[in-house]
Design a protein around this motif. Structure first.
Motif, short mmCIF file in Angstrom:
data_model
loop_
_atom_site.label_atom_id
_atom_site.label_comp_id
_atom_site.label_asym_id
_atom_site.label_seq_id
_atom_site.Cartn_x
_atom_site.Cartn_y
_atom_site.Cartn_z
N ALA A 42 43.78 36.99 25.91
CA ALA A 42 44.45 37.46 27.12
C ALA A 42 45.72 38.30 26.89
O ALA A 42 46.55 38.39 27.89
N LEU A 43 45.74 39.17 25.90
CA LEU A 43 46.76 39.93 25.60
C LEU A 43 47.09 40.90 26.73
O LEU A 43 48.12 41.07 27.21
N PRO A 44 46.16 41.44 27.35
CA PRO A 44 46.31 42.37 28.59
C PRO A 44 46.83 41.70 29.84
O PRO A 44 47.53 42.60 30.81
N LEU A 45 46.81 40.51 29.71
CA LEU A 45 47.49 39.73 30.95
C LEU A 45 48.64 39.01 30.73
O LEU A 45 49.18 38.18 31.66
N VAL A 46 49.11 39.22 29.57
CA VAL A 46 50.53 38.60 29.23
C VAL A 46 51.62 38.75 30.14
O VAL A 46 52.27 38.07 30.71
N LYS A 47 51.71 40.12 30.77
CA LYS A 47 52.97 40.29 31.65
C LYS A 47 52.59 39.80 32.99
O LYS A 47 53.55 39.14 33.55
N ARG A 48 51.30 39.59 33.36
CA ARG A 48 51.04 38.82 34.61
C ARG A 48 51.39 37.24 34.41
O ARG A 48 51.96 36.40 35.13
N ARG B 182 41.03 25.46 31.22
CA ARG B 182 40.69 27.07 30.90
C ARG B 182 40.00 27.51 32.06
O ARG B 182 39.48 28.82 32.25
N GLU B 183 39.49 26.53 33.07
CA GLU B 183 38.69 27.12 33.98
C GLU B 183 39.51 27.76 35.18
O GLU B 183 38.72 27.84 36.42
N LEU B 184 40.71 27.76 35.16
CA LEU B 184 41.46 28.52 36.11
C LEU B 184 41.69 29.90 36.11
O LEU B 184 41.73 30.50 35.22
N SER B 185 41.98 30.63 37.25
CA SER B 185 42.22 31.78 37.39
C SER B 185 43.50 32.26 37.60
O SER B 185 44.40 31.28 37.60
N LEU B 186 44.02 33.69 37.20
CA LEU B 186 45.48 33.77 37.48
C LEU B 186 46.07 33.41 38.70
O LEU B 186 47.20 32.79 38.74
N ASN B 187 45.49 33.71 39.55
CA ASN B 187 45.58 33.32 41.15
C ASN B 187 45.92 31.78 41.26
O ASN B 187 46.96 31.36 41.82
N LEU C 164 37.97 32.81 32.28
CA LEU C 164 37.76 32.82 33.78
C LEU C 164 39.31 33.18 34.31
O LEU C 164 39.56 32.94 35.59
N LEU C 165 40.16 33.70 33.46
CA LEU C 165 41.47 34.12 34.15
C LEU C 165 41.39 35.27 34.80
O LEU C 165 41.97 35.60 35.99
N GLU C 166 40.23 36.02 34.63
CA GLU C 166 39.66 37.23 35.77
C GLU C 166 38.14 36.84 35.90
O GLU C 166 37.42 36.09 35.14
N ALA C 167 37.68 37.70 36.96
CA ALA C 167 36.48 37.40 37.41
C ALA C 167 35.51 38.37 36.56
O ALA C 167 35.85 39.47 36.17
N HIS C 168 34.27 37.82 36.10
CA HIS C 168 33.50 38.48 35.15
C HIS C 168 32.15 38.41 35.41
O HIS C 168 31.83 37.11 35.98
#
Length: 411
Positions: A240-246, A142-147, A307-311
């Motif tokens: 992460a619903l808003p990130l499902v497409k990515r 879970r500590e990984l970002s999308l990139n 941590l999928l996105e920076a906060h």
């Protein structure tokens, strides 16, 4: 664009049936004593045969969780439990301990192994290593970002990758927490976590040095808190619903919902939210409002994309309270039977003939008229007071009573 598998939790057979009927492609359940949900795990040993058959009859997959990291005494009876579950032919084992994985590969090479998030897979070389020893899928940390997930995907095109998209988050790296063991001798890595990260804490100095060289031993240190202390480690829940497409564009193979200790309705409703989202995106459409309505209406600690996105830290933590947001959907009763145009309800929580009620089903919500409320004798009544009462309501459409849920919708 390839549709990823939607993987949902099962804390009991009821969870499994709700998740499967509401849209999950696969279900995971913890093997008693050998998964990280020892407390509150309603999925007993005898349920595995029925659960696996139920899933397979509906074209779903079933994964058995054996992801504890046991001490040597605790590992002695592992092979007996492993052989019992393997005989029922689950589609995969979810595991974390390298030694137990080695034993499993030797004894049951026909069953796939998925590497648990507990193993903290954060780079492509680790994925390649596990593939080289026969692990089919890595559940990424879970500590990984999308990139970072995308970089791993690009370097490991032949390995299955799974990512958590919804549910509770842990303060410890990949959930490998020591706080519970230190405070109460309940080992989180053996499934007995006491959720100490959700407690309120005050901070006291023991030997805090200051510039003048003196000490402030035992004094209270300044900290933002109220009379209840502060919830230093209480993370908001992942959504992460808003990130499902990515994630679908990256090519993640499986999207995973956390929550074996949540309610069966949670397993079903959150599965539907992500099912609708995945299907819409695959068809080139936007995520439907119903998906967002579901996640906003289910109790949670507030939401973050983790941590999928920076906060900023204050965007991921709930410092003020451990009390979850109640949402605006409240389960008010179990629908026990349906006959002669009425549904008969065992009440769980209070509602009245003025309440806004809804029946949630595997195909979406249905409204009903609370003004038709009657007591167990068939007499009109104003109120269903709460647990232990039996009432009925007028409702004509035929329901699947296994999966229909009666809700009160609060403002």
């Amino acid at each position: 664009m390839k549709k990823p598998e939607l993987l949902a939790p099962a804390g009991s057979l009821k969870h499994l049936k709700m998740a499967a009927e509401y849209g999950a492609d696969a279900i995971y359940a913890g093997v008693p004593r050998w998964s990280l949900r020892v407390r509150g795990n309603g999925f007993a040993k005898d349920d595995f045969k029925e659960g696996i058959e139920y899933a397979h009859q509906r074209g779903k997959k079933f994964f058995a969780v054996l992801n504890t990291i046991p001490h040597i005494r605790g590992s002695l009876s592992f092979t007996d439990a492993l052989d019992e579950i393997a005989a029922l032919k689950p589609d995969a084992f979810i595991m974390a301990d390298p030694g137990l994985i080695m034993q499993t590969r030797e004894r049951h090479p026909e069953i796939a192994i998925h590497l648990s998030v507990q193993a903290n897979t954060v780079n492509a070389n680790t994925v390649k290593f596990w593939k080289s020893v026969g692990v089919e899928r890595c559940i990424l940390a879970r500590e990984l970002s999308l990139n970072e997930i995308e970089m791993i995907r690009n370097e490991c095109p032949d390995s299955e990758l799974e990512v958590f998209v919804h549910g509770a988050l842990c303060i410890a790296v990949s959930g490998r927490c020591l706080i519970s063991g230190m405070l109460s001798r309940r080992d989180a890595n053996a499934g007995a976590c006491n959720n100490a990260c959700r407690w309120g804490y005050n901070v006291r100095s023991i030997t805090a040095e200051i510039e003048e060289g003196s000490q402030r031993k035992g004094e209270w240190m300044p900290i933002e808190e109220d009379e209840h202390g502060t919830y230093l480690m209480n993370s908001k829940d992942l959504c992460a619903l808003p990130l499902v497409k990515r994630l679908m564009e990256i090519g993640v193979d499986s999207l995973k919902i956390e929550g074996r200790s949540r309610s069966p309705f949670y397993a079903g409703a959150i599965s539907r939210a992500y099912r609708l989202a995945i299907d819409a995106i695959a068809d080139g459409l936007e995520i439907p409002n119903e998906s967002y309505d579901i996640v906003k209406s289910i109790p949670a600690r507030g939401y973050t994309t983790g941590l999928l996105e920076a906060h900023r830290p204050d965007e991921t933590q709930e410092y003020a309270t451990n009390c979850p947001s109640p949402g605006n959907w409240q389960i008010v009763g179990d629908i026990e039977r349906q006959e002669n145009g009425r549904i008969y309800i065992k009440v769980k929580n209070k509602f009245t003939n003025q309440s806004k009620l809804m029946i949630y089903t595997k195909t979406g919500p249905l409204t009903l008229d609370a003004s038709t409320l009657a007591d167990k004798n068939g007499n009109a009544t104003d109120i269903a007071p709460g647990d232990g009462y039996y009432v009925s309501l007028a409702f004509e459409p035929t329901l699947d009573l296994e999966t229909a849920v009666l809700l009160r919708v609060d403002n």
